[in-house]
Design an enzyme around this catalytic site. Structure first.
Site, PDB file in Angstrom:
ATOM      1  N   THR A 115       0.824  -1.205   0.000  1.00  0.00           N
ATOM      2  CA  THR A 115       0.000   0.000   0.000  1.00  0.00           C
ATOM      3  C   THR A 115       0.859   1.256   0.000  1.00  0.00           C
ATOM      4  OG1 THR A 115      -1.468   1.301   1.434  1.00  0.00           O
ATOM      5  CG2 THR A 115      -0.101  -0.312   2.519  1.00  0.00           C
ATOM      6  N   TYR A 139      -1.516  -0.262  10.334  1.00  0.00           N
ATOM      7  CA  TYR A 139      -1.752  -0.926   9.047  1.00  0.00           C
ATOM      8  C   TYR A 139      -0.541  -0.753   8.119  1.00  0.00           C
ATOM      9  CZ  TYR A 139      -3.549  -1.451   4.290  1.00  0.00           C
ATOM     10  OH  TYR A 139      -3.710  -1.815   2.975  1.00  0.00           O
TER      11      TYR A 139
HETATM   12  N1  NAD Z   1      -8.708  -1.236  -1.000  1.00  0.00           N
HETATM   13  C1  NAD Z   1      -7.646  -0.445  -1.126  1.00  0.00           C
HETATM   14  O1  NAD Z   1      -7.761   0.736  -1.499  1.00  0.00           O
HETATM   15  C2  NAD Z   1      -6.266  -0.983  -0.838  1.00  0.00           C
HETATM   16  C3  NAD Z   1      -5.186  -0.094  -0.936  1.00  0.00           C
HETATM   17  C4  NAD Z   1      -3.911  -0.579  -0.682  1.00  0.00           C
HETATM   18  C5  NAD Z   1      -3.703  -1.918  -0.376  1.00  0.00           C
HETATM   19  N2  NAD Z   1      -4.774  -2.762  -0.257  1.00  0.00           N
HETATM   20  C6  NAD Z   1      -4.507  -4.155   0.076  1.00  0.00           C
HETATM   21  O2  NAD Z   1      -5.163  -4.980  -0.871  1.00  0.00           O
HETATM   22  C7  NAD Z   1      -5.583  -6.201  -0.266  1.00  0.00           C
HETATM   23  C8  NAD Z   1      -7.055  -6.429  -0.558  1.00  0.00           C
HETATM   24  O3  NAD Z   1      -7.806  -5.316  -0.086  1.00  0.00           O
HETATM   25  P1  NAD Z   1      -9.392  -5.243  -0.289  1.00  0.00           P
HETATM   26  O4  NAD Z   1      -9.757  -3.794  -0.311  1.00  0.00           O
HETATM   27  O5  NAD Z   1      -9.776  -6.118  -1.398  1.00  0.00           O
HETATM   28  O6  NAD Z   1      -9.876  -5.832   1.121  1.00  0.00           O
HETATM   29  P2  NAD Z   1     -11.061  -6.868   1.439  1.00  0.00           P
HETATM   30  O7  NAD Z   1     -11.280  -6.791   2.919  1.00  0.00           O
HETATM   31  O8  NAD Z   1     -12.213  -6.639   0.536  1.00  0.00           O
HETATM   32  O9  NAD Z   1     -10.408  -8.278   1.072  1.00  0.00           O
HETATM   33  C9  NAD Z   1      -9.579  -8.988   1.965  1.00  0.00           C
HETATM   34  C10 NAD Z   1      -9.985 -10.445   1.884  1.00  0.00           C
HETATM   35  O10 NAD Z   1      -9.132 -11.191   2.773  1.00  0.00           O
HETATM   36  C11 NAD Z   1      -9.940 -12.091   3.516  1.00  0.00           C
HETATM   37  N3  NAD Z   1      -9.285 -12.326   4.805  1.00  0.00           N
HETATM   38  C12 NAD Z   1      -9.116 -11.439   5.813  1.00  0.00           C
HETATM   39  N4  NAD Z   1      -8.521 -12.039   6.865  1.00  0.00           N
HETATM   40  C13 NAD Z   1      -8.303 -13.334   6.503  1.00  0.00           C
HETATM   41  C14 NAD Z   1      -7.730 -14.452   7.155  1.00  0.00           C
HETATM   42  N5  NAD Z   1      -7.274 -14.365   8.414  1.00  0.00           N
HETATM   43  N6  NAD Z   1      -7.661 -15.623   6.490  1.00  0.00           N
HETATM   44  C15 NAD Z   1      -8.132 -15.732   5.225  1.00  0.00           C
HETATM   45  N7  NAD Z   1      -8.691 -14.707   4.548  1.00  0.00           N
HETATM   46  C16 NAD Z   1      -8.774 -13.522   5.193  1.00  0.00           C
HETATM   47  C17 NAD Z   1     -11.281 -11.409   3.689  1.00  0.00           C
HETATM   48  O11 NAD Z   1     -12.342 -12.312   3.949  1.00  0.00           O
HETATM   49  C18 NAD Z   1     -11.430 -10.695   2.346  1.00  0.00           C
HETATM   50  O12 NAD Z   1     -12.100 -11.503   1.401  1.00  0.00           O
HETATM   51  C19 NAD Z   1      -5.233  -6.081   1.210  1.00  0.00           C
HETATM   52  O13 NAD Z   1      -4.017  -6.754   1.428  1.00  0.00           O
HETATM   53  C20 NAD Z   1      -5.070  -4.600   1.409  1.00  0.00           C
HETATM   54  O14 NAD Z   1      -4.202  -4.314   2.460  1.00  0.00           O
HETATM   55  C21 NAD Z   1      -6.056  -2.325  -0.483  1.00  0.00           C
END
Ligand code: NAD
Length: 315
Positions: A115, A139
């Site tokens: 991120t 985070y």
């Molecule tokens: N959304 C953004 O703008 C953004 C920006 C930068 C980085 N990210 C990174 O991208 C990735 C995905 O983000 P997102 O927005 O799709 O989030 P999200 O919460 O929609 O998806 C995360 C997924 O991981 C699963 N998960 C969480 N804990 C778990 C565990 N202990 N075991 C198994 N599965 C688990 C959840 O059920 C979910 O389906 C993350 O790593 C996040 O840090 C997101």
């Protein structure tokens, strides 16, 4: 075969779909704590915790996985300050669990979701990959720490630092379903739909209209970068670390105007105080992903991004 952890979540589900459309077999690994079973669109799904190293290793072996895309994480900045232990457990211990399982199963290719929060408040924009890590949240700290451990692990890794993921699949099939929702575009669209009011956190920043500027990157473009990243690894290419952003920013007011235009509904705003630690402007230099992966975001117009988010907006 590819393993996608967190493939039932927002970005992971779009990546899973793009990978399958590009001809890859995918198995999703997700505990459904934040994700949705219907979002995997029929891909094989193992419902289990990322901390369960044994089940991970078994899944890697049974499906003859060649590479892993690791999206599973907790990803709310505010929550990470209230529940730091949870973030270290899922984001750090979960990633360590995955690395152990990969080593056991002989899998050495990894695409990791990082991120722009690793940079904190940068001295300059656009932000380059070589800026120092100065995360402001737990985070961001967990992601920065894992980038370091992955660099030392026996894996070839593509590390992507996303800016603000936004939008949805243009056909409205997949969208953003975070709970609680903290992202501006879905919040603003919901407020417009309900005839409600949105609070703007500060309008006295040193930006042209006084509101914060962020880099919104379409989730379908993020998914495309992941296809390119994992294909580079599968072809024997070297790992890399790259920003994934559009390279430009939009202010909060520009987003709200786009939401009004797309929904055709007026969106009332009140001006609230600044949020502590919110930098005025964050946007990426995204040349590296272009140079190394031939990646260029296709949906950079903010109206298009908001329109796609609107089409996929559920409750
Ligand atoms: N959304 C953004 O703008 C953004 C920006 C930068 C980085 N990210 C990174 O991208 C990735 C995905 O983000 P997102 O927005 O799709 O989030 P999200 O919460 O929609 O998806 C995360 C997924 O991981 C699963 N998960 C969480 N804990 C778990 C565990 N202990 N075991 C198994 N599965 C688990 C959840 O059920 C979910 O389906 C993350 O790593 C996040 O840090 C997101």
């Amino acid at each position: 075969m590819l393993l996608v952890t967190g493939g039932a979540g927002y970005i992971g589900s779009h990546a899973t779909r793009a990978l399958r459309e590009a001809g890859h077999d995918v198995v999703v690994y997700d505990d459904l704590s934040e994700g949705f079973e219907d979002a995997v669109l029929g891909a094989p799904l193992v419902v289990a915790d990322i901390l369960d190293t044994e089940t991970l290793a078994k899944t890697l072996r049974e499906h003859r996985v060649q590479a892993v895309l690791h999206f599973a994480a907790r990803c709310y900045v505010g929550e990470s300050m209230e529940k730091p232990d949870l973030y270290w457990r899922i984001n750090r211990d979960g990633t360590r669990s995955l690395l152990r399982a990969m080593e056991t199963a002989g899998v050495d290719k990894l695409v990791f979701s990082s991120t722009c929060a690793v940079y904190g408040i940068p001295d300059e924009v656009p932000m380059e990959e070589d800026l120092p890590h100065r995360p402001l949240s737990v985070y961001g700290e967990t992601k920065s720490a894992m980038e370091g451990e992955i660099a030392e692990a026996p894996v070839e890794a593509v590390v992507f630092r996303y800016f603000n993921a936004a939008g949805a699949s243009p056909d409205g099939v997949l969208g953003e379903r975070h709970d609680p929702e903290t992202h501006l575009i879905p919040l603003a669209l919901r407020a417009a739909r309900a005839g409600g009011t949105l609070t703007v956190n500060g309008d006295d920043y040193e930006t042209p209209d006084g509101t914060c500027i962020r880099d919104y990157i379409h989730v379908v473009d993020l998914a495309d970068a992941h296809v390119r990243g994992v294909e580079r690894l599968l072809a024997g290419g070297e790992g890399l670390t790259a920003n994934l952003g559009s390279g430009r920013g939009n202010s909060v007011l520009e987003i709200l105007d786009a939401c009004e235009a797309v929904t055709g509904k007026p969106l009332a705003r009140t001006i609230g105080p600044r949020r502590p630690g919110d930098p005025p402007a964050l946007y990426a230099r995204a040349d590296r992903a272009k140079d190394l992966l031939g990646w260029e975001p296709e949906h950079t117009d903010i109206r298009t991004i908001v329109d796609h988010a609107w089409r996929a907006l559920r409750d």
